[in-house]
Design a protein around this motif. Structure first.
Motif, PDB file in Angstrom:
ATOM      1  N   MET A 197       0.824  -1.205   0.000  1.00 56.03           N
ATOM      2  CA  MET A 197       0.000   0.000   0.000  1.00 56.03           C
ATOM      3  C   MET A 197       0.858   1.256   0.000  1.00 56.03           C
ATOM      4  O   MET A 197       1.989   1.252   0.528  1.00 56.03           O
ATOM      5  CB  MET A 197      -0.968   0.009   1.181  1.00 56.03           C
ATOM      6  CG  MET A 197      -0.345  -0.006   2.552  1.00 56.03           C
ATOM      7  SD  MET A 197      -1.566  -0.105   3.886  1.00 56.03           S
ATOM      8  CE  MET A 197      -2.340   1.514   3.826  1.00 56.03           C
ATOM      9  N   MET A 239       1.485   5.346   0.941  1.00 59.05           N
ATOM     10  CA  MET A 239       1.380   6.078   2.204  1.00 59.05           C
ATOM     11  C   MET A 239       0.072   6.854   2.340  1.00 59.05           C
ATOM     12  O   MET A 239      -0.305   7.251   3.438  1.00 59.05           O
ATOM     13  CB  MET A 239       2.588   7.004   2.370  1.00 59.05           C
ATOM     14  CG  MET A 239       3.875   6.246   2.654  1.00 59.05           C
ATOM     15  SD  MET A 239       5.242   7.310   3.095  1.00 59.05           S
ATOM     16  CE  MET A 239       5.694   7.926   1.490  1.00 59.05           C
ATOM     17  N   ASN A 284      -2.847   5.554   1.152  1.00 58.92           N
ATOM     18  CA  ASN A 284      -3.951   4.587   1.034  1.00 58.92           C
ATOM     19  C   ASN A 284      -4.623   4.301   2.365  1.00 58.92           C
ATOM     20  O   ASN A 284      -4.054   4.532   3.442  1.00 58.92           O
ATOM     21  CB  ASN A 284      -3.429   3.255   0.480  1.00 58.92           C
ATOM     22  CG  ASN A 284      -3.012   3.328  -0.966  1.00 58.92           C
ATOM     23  OD1 ASN A 284      -2.261   2.487  -1.438  1.00 58.92           O
ATOM     24  ND2 ASN A 284      -3.482   4.323  -1.682  1.00 58.92           N
ATOM     25  N   LEU A 323      -5.945   0.552   8.436  1.00 59.25           N
ATOM     26  CA  LEU A 323      -4.659   1.213   8.230  1.00 59.25           C
ATOM     27  C   LEU A 323      -4.847   2.472   7.402  1.00 59.25           C
ATOM     28  O   LEU A 323      -5.563   2.452   6.385  1.00 59.25           O
ATOM     29  CB  LEU A 323      -3.704   0.270   7.488  1.00 59.25           C
ATOM     30  CG  LEU A 323      -3.633  -1.174   7.992  1.00 59.25           C
ATOM     31  CD1 LEU A 323      -2.803  -2.030   7.036  1.00 59.25           C
ATOM     32  CD2 LEU A 323      -3.079  -1.220   9.396  1.00 59.25           C
ATOM     33  N   LEU A 357       0.027   5.205   6.478  1.00 64.56           N
ATOM     34  CA  LEU A 357       1.161   4.505   7.084  1.00 64.56           C
ATOM     35  C   LEU A 357       2.487   5.021   6.542  1.00 64.56           C
ATOM     36  O   LEU A 357       2.549   5.675   5.492  1.00 64.56           O
ATOM     37  CB  LEU A 357       1.045   2.997   6.835  1.00 64.56           C
ATOM     38  CG  LEU A 357      -0.131   2.281   7.483  1.00 64.56           C
ATOM     39  CD1 LEU A 357       0.082   0.770   7.426  1.00 64.56           C
ATOM     40  CD2 LEU A 357      -0.346   2.713   8.919  1.00 64.56           C
ATOM     41  N   GLN A 358       3.530   4.686   7.278  1.00 64.14           N
ATOM     42  CA  GLN A 358       4.886   5.066   6.911  1.00 64.14           C
ATOM     43  C   GLN A 358       5.650   3.821   6.458  1.00 64.14           C
ATOM     44  O   GLN A 358       5.303   2.702   6.851  1.00 64.14           O
ATOM     45  CB  GLN A 358       5.600   5.687   8.118  1.00 64.14           C
ATOM     46  CG  GLN A 358       4.889   6.893   8.701  1.00 64.14           C
ATOM     47  CD  GLN A 358       4.823   8.018   7.699  1.00 64.14           C
ATOM     48  OE1 GLN A 358       5.842   8.405   7.126  1.00 64.14           O
ATOM     49  NE2 GLN A 358       3.635   8.559   7.483  1.00 64.14           N
ATOM     50  N   PRO A 359       6.712   3.978   5.686  1.00 63.31           N
ATOM     51  CA  PRO A 359       7.489   2.795   5.266  1.00 63.31           C
ATOM     52  C   PRO A 359       7.977   1.952   6.429  1.00 63.31           C
ATOM     53  O   PRO A 359       8.061   0.717   6.307  1.00 63.31           O
ATOM     54  CB  PRO A 359       8.651   3.414   4.486  1.00 63.31           C
ATOM     55  CG  PRO A 359       8.097   4.690   3.947  1.00 63.31           C
ATOM     56  CD  PRO A 359       7.155   5.209   5.012  1.00 63.31           C
ATOM     57  N   ASP A 381       6.422   1.110   8.892  1.00 62.39           N
ATOM     58  CA  ASP A 381       5.334   0.246   9.359  1.00 62.39           C
ATOM     59  C   ASP A 381       5.302  -1.084   8.613  1.00 62.39           C
ATOM     60  O   ASP A 381       4.515  -1.975   8.947  1.00 62.39           O
ATOM     61  CB  ASP A 381       3.979   0.945   9.199  1.00 62.39           C
ATOM     62  CG  ASP A 381       3.862   2.184  10.066  1.00 62.39           C
ATOM     63  OD1 ASP A 381       3.291   3.194   9.589  1.00 62.39           O
ATOM     64  OD2 ASP A 381       4.354   2.158  11.215  1.00 62.39           O
ATOM     65  N   SER A 382       6.128  -1.213   7.600  1.00 64.80           N
ATOM     66  CA  SER A 382       6.212  -2.480   6.876  1.00 64.80           C
ATOM     67  C   SER A 382       6.662  -3.577   7.829  1.00 64.80           C
ATOM     68  O   SER A 382       7.673  -3.430   8.526  1.00 64.80           O
ATOM     69  CB  SER A 382       7.218  -2.359   5.715  1.00 64.80           C
ATOM     70  OG  SER A 382       6.803  -1.367   4.796  1.00 64.80           O
ATOM     71  N   LEU A 426       2.903  -6.889   5.224  1.00 60.43           N
ATOM     72  CA  LEU A 426       2.553  -5.550   4.750  1.00 60.43           C
ATOM     73  C   LEU A 426       3.793  -4.808   4.300  1.00 60.43           C
ATOM     74  O   LEU A 426       4.795  -4.761   5.016  1.00 60.43           O
ATOM     75  CB  LEU A 426       1.877  -4.758   5.882  1.00 60.43           C
ATOM     76  CG  LEU A 426       1.572  -3.299   5.576  1.00 60.43           C
ATOM     77  CD1 LEU A 426       0.495  -3.188   4.506  1.00 60.43           C
ATOM     78  CD2 LEU A 426       1.135  -2.560   6.836  1.00 60.43           C
ATOM     79  N   THR A 427       3.701  -4.236   3.117  1.00 58.30           N
ATOM     80  CA  THR A 427       4.766  -3.376   2.605  1.00 58.30           C
ATOM     81  C   THR A 427       4.170  -2.015   2.298  1.00 58.30           C
ATOM     82  O   THR A 427       3.196  -1.918   1.548  1.00 58.30           O
ATOM     83  CB  THR A 427       5.389  -3.962   1.322  1.00 58.30           C
ATOM     84  OG1 THR A 427       5.865  -5.283   1.580  1.00 58.30           O
ATOM     85  CG2 THR A 427       6.554  -3.090   0.840  1.00 58.30           C
ATOM     86  N   VAL A 428       4.749  -0.980   2.883  1.00 56.74           N
ATOM     87  CA  VAL A 428       4.295   0.392   2.655  1.00 56.74           C
ATOM     88  C   VAL A 428       5.301   1.080   1.745  1.00 56.74           C
ATOM     89  O   VAL A 428       6.500   1.132   2.053  1.00 56.74           O
ATOM     90  CB  VAL A 428       4.159   1.164   3.976  1.00 56.74           C
ATOM     91  CG1 VAL A 428       3.645   2.573   3.698  1.00 56.74           C
ATOM     92  CG2 VAL A 428       3.237   0.438   4.934  1.00 56.74           C
TER      93      VAL A 428
END
Lengths: 113, 110
Positions: free
Chosen positions: A13, A15, A17, A78, A81-83, A85-86, A110-112
């Protein structure tokens, strides 16, 4: 059904989304949990629901919003989010009388971006 | 403060050798301790609890209150034992919370 089921298994997702993670169990467990896990690190508790009420919030940023619509279902909403948070997001459940004997789901990776 | 310490980040043994994964805890009351295991690409699962004094997959763990330890042992390691192992302590004052150690990666070589 003796498993905790999490969907989706993978999520990418941006940042800006908004997405949701879903967790389901049909074992009659009345305690449900969200954990965050980074690679080769222990899981970090985020939230605990007991009898559909939020009982523990481990000072999680408000961009993570849990929801327990009924005794079988747990969501994690969610937003922004920030990277960093992956991670792997794990759901778990337990009987109220056997707290700490957790049954984990397989997680959502999860990948941000 | 309640704390769980697993001093070894990585433990490497040969197949058939004995293995001991160390776990020390700090806790003021009567602790409830657990070992959880995470095999590669599998979900985190409970291995054993000190209360039940069980042996699962050949592993045992004895609570030593004097040394505040709960080490996990197996007399003869197998390759399929390779995994991440986490020692965990049930929180005294936050029902529903497990305090995990940092984990030990066990690698069993052929």
């Amino acid at each position: 059904d003796t498993e905790v089921t999490q969907t989706p298994k993978h999520l990418v997702m941006g940042m800006t989304n908004k997405k949701s993670l879903k967790c389901e169990q049909h074992m009659g467990h009345r305690a449900m949990y969200w954990y965050k896990q980074k690679a080769k690190k222990p899981p970090e508790l985020m939230f605990v629901y007991s009898y559909e009420k939020l009982s523990i919030n481990e000072s999680v940023p408000s961009r993570f919003s849990p929801e327990c619509p009924n005794s079988s279902l747990l969501n994690l909403h969610l937003h922004a989010l920030q990277p960093e948070d992956s991670a792997l997001y794990l759901c778990a459940s337990s009987q109220e009388s056997l707290i700490a004997r957790l049954l984990f789901g397989s997680g959502t990776r999860l990948t941000v971006v | 403060a309640q704390r769980v310490t697993q001093p070894e980040k990585l433990l490497s043994v040969f197949k058939g050798a004995p293995v001991e994964l160390k776990c020390n805890y700090s806790y003021s009351g009567s602790p409830e301790l657990f070992w959880y295991v995470q095999y590669s690409r599998q979900r985190l699962q409970l291995l054993l609890r000190h209360i039940s004094r069980e042996s699962i997959k050949g592993f045992t763990a004895d609570l030593n209150k004097g040394e505040t330890s709960f080490h996990l042992k197996k007399p003869f390691a197998q390759e399929e034992d390779s995994a991440m192992y986490y020692c965990a302590l049930k929180s005294e004052n936050q029902g529903g919370k497990l305090i995990f150690g940092q984990g030990t990666e066990l690698s069993v070589k052929p």
